[in-house]
Design a protein around this motif. Structure first.
Motif, PDB file in Angstrom:
ATOM      1  N   SER A 194      43.516  47.853  68.115  1.00  0.00           N
ATOM      2  CA  SER A 194      43.853  46.617  67.412  1.00  0.00           C
ATOM      3  C   SER A 194      44.869  45.830  68.228  1.00  0.00           C
ATOM      4  O   SER A 194      45.477  46.341  69.169  1.00  0.00           O
ATOM      5  N   MET A 195      45.053  44.565  67.832  1.00  0.00           N
ATOM      6  CA  MET A 195      46.020  43.694  68.496  1.00  0.00           C
ATOM      7  C   MET A 195      47.446  44.221  68.306  1.00  0.00           C
ATOM      8  O   MET A 195      48.277  44.118  69.209  1.00  0.00           O
ATOM      9  N   SER A 196      47.731  44.807  67.150  1.00  0.00           N
ATOM     10  CA  SER A 196      49.076  45.330  66.918  1.00  0.00           C
ATOM     11  C   SER A 196      49.396  46.472  67.877  1.00  0.00           C
ATOM     12  O   SER A 196      50.527  46.616  68.348  1.00  0.00           O
ATOM     13  N   ASP A 197      48.384  47.307  68.172  1.00  0.00           N
ATOM     14  CA  ASP A 197      48.593  48.377  69.155  1.00  0.00           C
ATOM     15  C   ASP A 197      48.899  47.800  70.523  1.00  0.00           C
ATOM     16  O   ASP A 197      49.762  48.299  71.257  1.00  0.00           O
ATOM     17  N   LEU A 198      48.176  46.733  70.882  1.00  0.00           N
ATOM     18  CA  LEU A 198      48.393  46.085  72.176  1.00  0.00           C
ATOM     19  C   LEU A 198      49.811  45.537  72.276  1.00  0.00           C
ATOM     20  O   LEU A 198      50.495  45.689  73.293  1.00  0.00           O
TER      21      LEU A 198
END
Length: 695
Positions: free
Chosen positions: A63-67
């Motif tokens: 996900s974008m949050s992980d990135l």
């Protein structure tokens, strides 16, 4: 040409992929980059290093949050798009129609992305079944296709077709080069050869890319500024482009000058100087056939090679010339801010707070409203704000809105056209907003503006536009407005004499200046400064010093300066109360005998002088604070206003704020930040008790 190496961080799901992409980047960009590779699978991404560019595979994070956990916010990033080599596609095309095969990769997501990419490249004759670690693929498959992940192919599969690792797509390579400003490398044969070796689902990428580079080299500036005249030359200073606007301005025809040496066709434009220096030439004036022309020349450099340059030309019209000269004259006539924050004298807490707030506000472009009594230094603060802003190199223009008749003020601010009214100057006149372009205009006593002028001022703030009296042309201006008022503008808004929308536009950033009587020891500090200014030295007797410290100072700093100038002419070493002018004594409320000798009498006397005929309002506020103290509560302006309204006392929010600030300045209360409210202290309780017994 010296080029600083750029740091590139590569992030992929597993070690094999991240190392493969890293090696590809090294092969292409070589000594121009320093690379490091990380992978999510084994957690090495936890120790990611800082970089100029992050190159991340689409399957690295869920996900974008992980990135965002690993890549600093706002840092440049390129998402990896991969493709296959042309050789891999040719091998697949040789398989017969209807072939069934497993497609093996590291995860379900990676399998589906890979199959989708093959479909985009025209591989639709093979029926693929996804296979990845942890899945249960059906048996009976004789063929497995994989992008270098043979280790995960089921053991019963007879034939493995290894396509090799998928390579960086041309779009990814181009984006990396552009982000690092290495786009000059893309013209090299090494990159062209790489683009030819990979499969693409569009027509001749090489032709399209080469065409875009040529267009960028020859027409980039032309496409961006078509309103100006454009003349372009190649690396040998031969003209290859000249638009109609340039022909019109310079009085030439493109048919006669294209493919001609610039030194012969347009000798007034020094293209050869630009070619030799390889630096931009900006804003030079030349006169051609009686017309002043302004030109600039921009070189086009690719790598270390000079590929030509473009000249932009415009008529330097009579009006522009007049405005330019007038602005220069304005600067020479003193329309510059002289004072800075360090010139504002005072060490009291209240003045230091005002300086701190104004200093922070100076860094913005928003309108500022300075309020305070007459003589507190509003223009001094306005000049300091200008000199601490990004506009400090441009004009600072101050005008008192209450000192000029309304019709004259309008013509001063907005200017007028020729013949706009009887007595108008021939040729018209530029307004102060035009003169202040890129700078600051200080509108002192802004409450003196008529409703009609308030509307015009509102348009300047909202739209950044003015129109001269008698004119029909909109003139764009970039002016920062600092307004000031001696009165409470919110009360004028309530009474309908000042526009509410203008008030909120001006009051974007409010600065409240304290009166001199609230500044404590600053009084004596300023007195010493003024003595130096007048070249005198005297001392105040204890009684005179007390008189200075308890004086109301209705005229504030201006009044103090006047008294020092008066005392300077007495030529006395010691100044006593009898030496003070009659005007000084007439401004002092006679000390009440009933106050002398009582507890808190000094503070009570100060309160009496500051409150004046509003003593009842001050005592009411103190009573509210004292009642809240006894009930172990805090109280804010809203609650005080409600209590006042309930017993028939009208006090606005601004009035209560002013009273609280002055009580705080006398150290009778403590104003808390946020929603903490205000609290009376022991000194305030003593003074309140003292005043209760006498009033």
């Amino acid at each position: 040409m010296f080029i600083i190496k750029k740091k590139i961080t590569v992030i992929a799901w597993d070690q094999v992929a991240s190392k493969f992409y890293e090696n590809q980047i090294i092969d292409l960009f070589g000594e121009l980059v320093v690379t490091s590779a990380y992978h999510v699978r084994d957690g090495s991404v936890q120790d990611i290093a800082d970089a100029d560019l992050y190159v991340v595979s689409t399957d690295a994070f869920e996900s974008m949050s992980d990135l965002q956990r690993y890549i600093p916010q706002g840092r440049p990033m390129v998402e990896i798009e991969v493709t296959y080599t042309k050789k891999a596609i040719e091998v697949l095309l040789e398989l017969p129609e209807g072939t069934e095969a497993l497609f093996v990769n590291l995860s379900e997501k990676m399998v589906r992305e890979a199959i989708t990419r093959l479909s985009q490249l025209g591989i639709n004759h093979i029926k693929f079944t996804p296979c990845y670690p942890g899945c249960n693929p059906p048996g009976g498959f004789r063929l497995a296709v994989t992008p270098d992940e043979s280790r995960y192919v089921p053991e019963d599969v007879e034939r493995i077709l290894n396509l090799g690792q998928r390579v960086l797509a041309s779009t990814t390579v181009v984006e990396i080069a552009l982000r690092l400003k290495f786009d000059f490398l893309l013209e090299r044969e090494q990159f062209r050869s790489y683009f030819r070796s990979i499969a693409a689902n569009n027509y001749s990428f090489d032709q399209l890319f080469g065409r875009s580079l040529r267009l960028e080299s020859q027409f980039e500036i032309l496409l961006n500024i078509m309103d100006d005249g454009i003349i372009g030359v190649d690396e040998n200073s031969y003209i290859f482009a000249c638009n109609p606007k340039a022909c019109d301005i310079a009085g030439i025809t493109s048919e006669n000058i294209v493919n001609q040496p610039a030194s012969e066709a347009v000798p007034f434009i020094p293209f050869d100087e630009c070619r030799k220096s390889r630096k931009k030439i900006e804003n030079r004036l030349v006169r051609i056939k009686g017309v002043d022309i302004n030109y600039s020349i921009s070189p086009v450099i690719r790598g270390s090679e000079y590929m030509g340059s473009f000249a932009t030309i415009q008529r330097f019209t009579e009006e522009e010339s007049k405005q330019h000269n007038l602005r220069i004259q304005l600067l020479n006539k003193g329309h510059k801010a002289k004072y800075r924050f360090e010139d504002i004298i005072g060490n009291s807490e209240v003045i230091m707070r005002s300086k701190s707030i104004a200093g922070k506000m100076a860094k913005t472009n928003s309108s500022i409203l300075i309020t305070g009594e007459s003589g507190t230094g509003k223009e001094l603060f306005a000049q300091a704000i200008h000199n601490s802003s990004a506009r400090k190199e441009y004009p600072f223009i101050a005008i008192n809105c209450a000192a000029i008749p309304d019709n004259l003020l309008e013509s001063e601010l907005f200017g007028y056209e020729d013949g706009a009214f009887t007595g108008a100057r021939k040729g018209g006149k530029l307004g102060l907003f035009e003169f202040a372009h890129k700078g600051t205009i200080f509108l002192d006593e802004v409450e003196g503006m008529s409703p009609a002028l308030q509307i015009k001022l509102l348009r300047v703030i909202q739209e950044g536009e003015v129109m001269r009296i008698g004119g029909n042309k909109i003139i764009t201006v970039d002016v920062r407005i600092v307004a000031a008022s001696n009165e409470s503008l919110d009360e004028l808004v309530a009474s309908g004499t000042f526009r509410k929308d203008l008030y909120y536009r001006l009051n974007t950033l409010p600065v409240q200046l304290p009166p001199l009587r609230e500044r404590g020891d600053d009084i004596m500090l300023l007195l010493n400064v003024f003595m130096k200014e007048f070249g005198v030295r005297f001392e105040l007797s204890p009684n005179a010093e007390k008189a200075f410290m308890t004086h109301i100072w209705n005229g504030n700093i201006r009044e103090l300066r006047n008294y020092v100038e008066y005392l300077a002419y007495l030529d006395k070493n010691i100044i006593d109360c009898e030496d003070l002018p009659q005007s000084f004594h007439s401004c002092i409320s006679k000390p009440s005998k009933v106050l002398s000798g009582t507890n808190g009498s000094y503070e009570s006397e100060l309160l009496l002088r500051i409150a004046g005929n509003r003593l009842d309002d001050y005592l009411f506020v103190l009573e509210c604070l004292n009642e809240a103290y006894e009930n172990h509560e805090t109280i804010g302006r809203n609650s005080i206003a409600e209590r006042a309204d309930n017993i028939g006392i009208y006090l606005s929010q601004q009035e209560i704020r002013d009273i609280l600030n002055k009580l705080d300045g006398l150290s009778l209360i403590k104003i808390s930040k946020g929603r903490g409210g205000s609290k009376i202290n022991s000194k305030g309780i003593t003074v309140l008790s003292d005043m209760r017994t006498k009033y």
